[in-house]
Design a protein around this motif. Structure first.
Motif, PDB file in Angstrom:
ATOM      1  N   ALA A   1       0.722  -1.128   0.102  1.00 38.10           N
ATOM      2  CA  ALA A   1      -0.095   0.086  -0.037  1.00 38.10           C
ATOM      3  C   ALA A   1       0.903   1.098   0.066  1.00 38.10           C
ATOM      4  N   LEU A   2       2.007   1.229   0.774  1.00 38.96           N
ATOM      5  CA  LEU A   2       2.962   2.346   0.782  1.00 38.96           C
ATOM      6  C   LEU A   2       3.658   2.514  -0.491  1.00 38.96           C
TER       7      LEU A   2
ATOM      8  N   THR B   1       2.455   1.808  -3.431  1.00 41.79           N
ATOM      9  CA  THR B   1       1.195   2.054  -4.231  1.00 41.79           C
ATOM     10  C   THR B   1       1.027   3.771  -4.364  1.00 41.79           C
ATOM     11  N   ALA B   2       1.068   4.183  -2.992  1.00 44.81           N
ATOM     12  CA  ALA B   2       0.935   5.467  -2.492  1.00 44.81           C
ATOM     13  C   ALA B   2       1.956   6.410  -3.211  1.00 44.81           C
ATOM     14  N   CYS B   3       2.996   6.004  -3.059  1.00 42.54           N
ATOM     15  CA  CYS B   3       4.236   6.579  -3.594  1.00 42.54           C
ATOM     16  C   CYS B   3       4.207   6.745  -5.200  1.00 42.54           C
TER      17      CYS B   3
ATOM     18  N   ALA C   1       1.376   9.242  -6.043  1.00 41.47           N
ATOM     19  CA  ALA C   1       2.120  10.531  -5.559  1.00 41.47           C
ATOM     20  C   ALA C   1       2.997  11.069  -6.787  1.00 41.47           C
TER      21      ALA C   1
END
Length: 218
Positions: free
Chosen positions: A83-84, A86-88, A91
């Motif tokens: 999930a981290l 994917t967030a990166c 962004a």
């Protein structure tokens, strides 16, 4: 005489046009401008890349259950880390869009800031992915362990290689803007880079859904 010339050369290639200027050869019947040729060629590249990823997705779908007694996706996937990642990547796609807006406004400082931020997000994504791979291999769950893991490493690793190429391309674009400014050819390459980066983002969303969410819950 004029009619004869017009009949023999209906597009007046090689003859003066307008206010006495030389013919560009890009009028009716002439070759397409370079930016159009580059645009079509790059879209063909993206489509061929998507076809390649489709093959990897198909192979993974067929081999997802072939664990050969080894771990399943539910046992090895850390969804918090993914999930981290994917967030990166999401962004980085947003900041890449900001860089394109800065290019349109001819604002170099904002362009460099947006591109540098995009690079940082992409590098963090890549680092997390490499950490995941290293952890799996250290536990003996490398690509040779089962057909499932072979398909997993091939699909996710192929995307990671594309991200690596994208980061190198990003640095190249920053160097070109620094050396040449916002020239038309540089702007065309920047647009191609943006399309490539957003395409990687879309592919990752599909990969995250199919491999990690569905595979991790199976």
């Amino acid at each position: 005489m004029t009619a004869a010339v017009s009949g023999g050369d209906p597009h007046r290639i090689g003859h003066s046009q307008g206010h006495g200027g030389a013919a560009s050869g890009r009028g009716e019947g002439g070759p397409a401008p370079n930016r159009i040729v580059v645009g079509y060629g790059f879209w063909l590249f993206l489509l061929s890349d998507i076809v390649m990823f489709s093959g990897f997705f198909a192979a993974y779908a067929v081999l997802a259950g072939q664990t050969a007694g080894g771990p399943t996706g539910r046992q090895i996937f850390d969804l918090n880390t993914v999930a981290l990642e994917t967030a990166c990547l999401l962004a980085s796609s947003f900041t890449c869009g900001l860089a394109i807006l800065a290019v349109g406004a001819r604002m170099k400082l904002k362009f460099y800031a947006a591109m540098a931020t995009t690079f940082v997000f992409g590098a963090v994504f890549l680092g997390l992915e490499l950490h995941e791979f290293a952890g799996l291999i250290a536990r003996g769950d490398g690509p040779q362990r089962s057909a499932f893991l072979s398909a997993f490493f091939a699909l996710v690793g192929c995307h990671g290689l594309h991200v690596t190429a994208g980061l190198l391309w990003l640095l190249t674009m920053m160097a070109q803007v620094f050396a040449k400014g916002f020239r038309r050819d540089v702007l065309n390459r920047m647009l191609c880079f943006s399309l490539f980066w957003h395409a990687l983002d879309i592919i990752w969303v599909a990969l995250f859904t199919v491999v990690y969410l569905i595979g991790g819950a199976a």
